[in-house]
Design an enzyme around this catalytic site. Sequence first.
Site, mmCIF file in Angstrom:
data_model
loop_
_atom_site.group_PDB
_atom_site.id
_atom_site.type_symbol
_atom_site.label_atom_id
_atom_site.label_comp_id
_atom_site.label_asym_id
_atom_site.label_seq_id
_atom_site.Cartn_x
_atom_site.Cartn_y
_atom_site.Cartn_z
ATOM 1 N N LYS A 31 0.844 -1.195 0.000
ATOM 2 C CA LYS A 31 0.000 0.000 0.000
ATOM 3 C C LYS A 31 0.880 1.246 0.000
ATOM 4 C CE LYS A 31 -2.278 1.642 3.783
ATOM 5 N NZ LYS A 31 -2.093 3.097 3.841
ATOM 6 N N ASP A 83 -3.513 4.327 -1.759
ATOM 7 C CA ASP A 83 -4.403 4.787 -0.679
ATOM 8 C C ASP A 83 -4.372 6.308 -0.605
ATOM 9 O OD1 ASP A 83 -5.861 5.004 1.695
ATOM 10 O OD2 ASP A 83 -4.185 4.384 2.974
ATOM 11 N N LYS A 136 -7.349 8.147 -0.904
ATOM 12 C CA LYS A 136 -8.653 8.554 -0.328
ATOM 13 C C LYS A 136 -9.199 9.821 -0.984
ATOM 14 C CE LYS A 136 -7.667 6.655 4.290
ATOM 15 N NZ LYS A 136 -6.213 6.412 4.238
ATOM 16 N N HIS A 189 -11.461 12.717 -2.282
ATOM 17 C CA HIS A 189 -12.695 13.325 -1.764
ATOM 18 C C HIS A 189 -12.756 14.735 -2.332
ATOM 19 C CE1 HIS A 189 -15.284 14.219 2.107
ATOM 20 N NE2 HIS A 189 -15.900 14.542 0.990
ATOM 21 N N ASP A 190 -13.565 14.933 -3.375
ATOM 22 C CA ASP A 190 -13.608 16.226 -4.063
ATOM 23 C C ASP A 190 -14.893 16.246 -4.897
ATOM 24 O OD1 ASP A 190 -12.742 18.670 -5.415
ATOM 25 O OD2 ASP A 190 -10.688 18.089 -4.890
ATOM 26 N N THR A 205 -11.137 5.283 11.115
ATOM 27 C CA THR A 205 -11.128 4.577 12.403
ATOM 28 C C THR A 205 -10.455 5.409 13.505
ATOM 29 O OG1 THR A 205 -9.203 3.397 11.565
ATOM 30 C CG2 THR A 205 -11.272 2.204 11.560
ATOM 31 N N ARG A 223 3.148 -1.062 10.807
ATOM 32 C CA ARG A 223 4.216 -1.156 11.811
ATOM 33 C C ARG A 223 4.494 -2.555 12.366
ATOM 34 N NH1 ARG A 223 1.632 3.958 14.641
ATOM 35 N NH2 ARG A 223 -0.115 2.930 13.621
#
Length: 230
Positions: A33, A60, A62, A64-65, A119, A210
Amino acid sequence: MPKPRIIIALDYPGAEAAKALLEQLDPARCRVKVGKELFTAAGPAFVSKLVQQGFDVFLDLKFHDIPNTVAKACQAAAELGVWMLNVHALGGGRMLAAAREAIDSSSHQPLLIAVTILTSMGPEELEQIGLTGDAGEHVRRLTSLAQEAGMDGVVCSPREVAMLRKHIGPSFKLVTPGIRPKGAAAGDQIRMMTPAEAVAAGSDYLVIGRPITQQPDPMAALAAIENEIG
Ligand code: C5P
């Protein structure tokens, strides 16, 4: 060999920093990713290189527009040859539909996934932006919206997987970060599950950063997680 469920989050500040891990990774064993940090630092050429090396890349970013802008961004991402990309369900039905249309008319068609509610957001922050009441209910409603708009799946907390599976068909993809093997440091993740628990709940893909990338021996950490999920 079944296609890998594990998506390793390459959360690094640049191509050079990601190199040591990438040299050890086998594209047959895991997907990768690329998020906002690495993409902003290393750019689309780096993503294309990963694709050429045989990796399934989850881009990734994301999006948004407004619908037109998101559609064009999705098209540009598809042309990089990525395996999966994502948009925010909070962008609304028309934005999601525009993203779907853009992917459908591209020569290469990645999986198109929607983020429901981040989250990292707790009840107080959700209330500040007008999302009052049960967070799970917002996740469920946005998942229905994503499905109606033709998304291939959603990103969600592993703790939401069992609830969402009841409302959606088996082919709708559930992609879950917030994965921690037993005994691993939580970091900033709050709503977590172990790899085995997430798979048992019905998660299709586990996004893990991680617990693999920050270990002294990342390949041993990956092998241990593979063993755990079988
Ligand atoms: O290091 P860790 O396993 O927590 O990494 C999880 C990855 O999943 C990070 O790249 C993070 O940005 C991403 N992510 C997340 N929660 C979301 C969406 C993405 O942790 N809701």
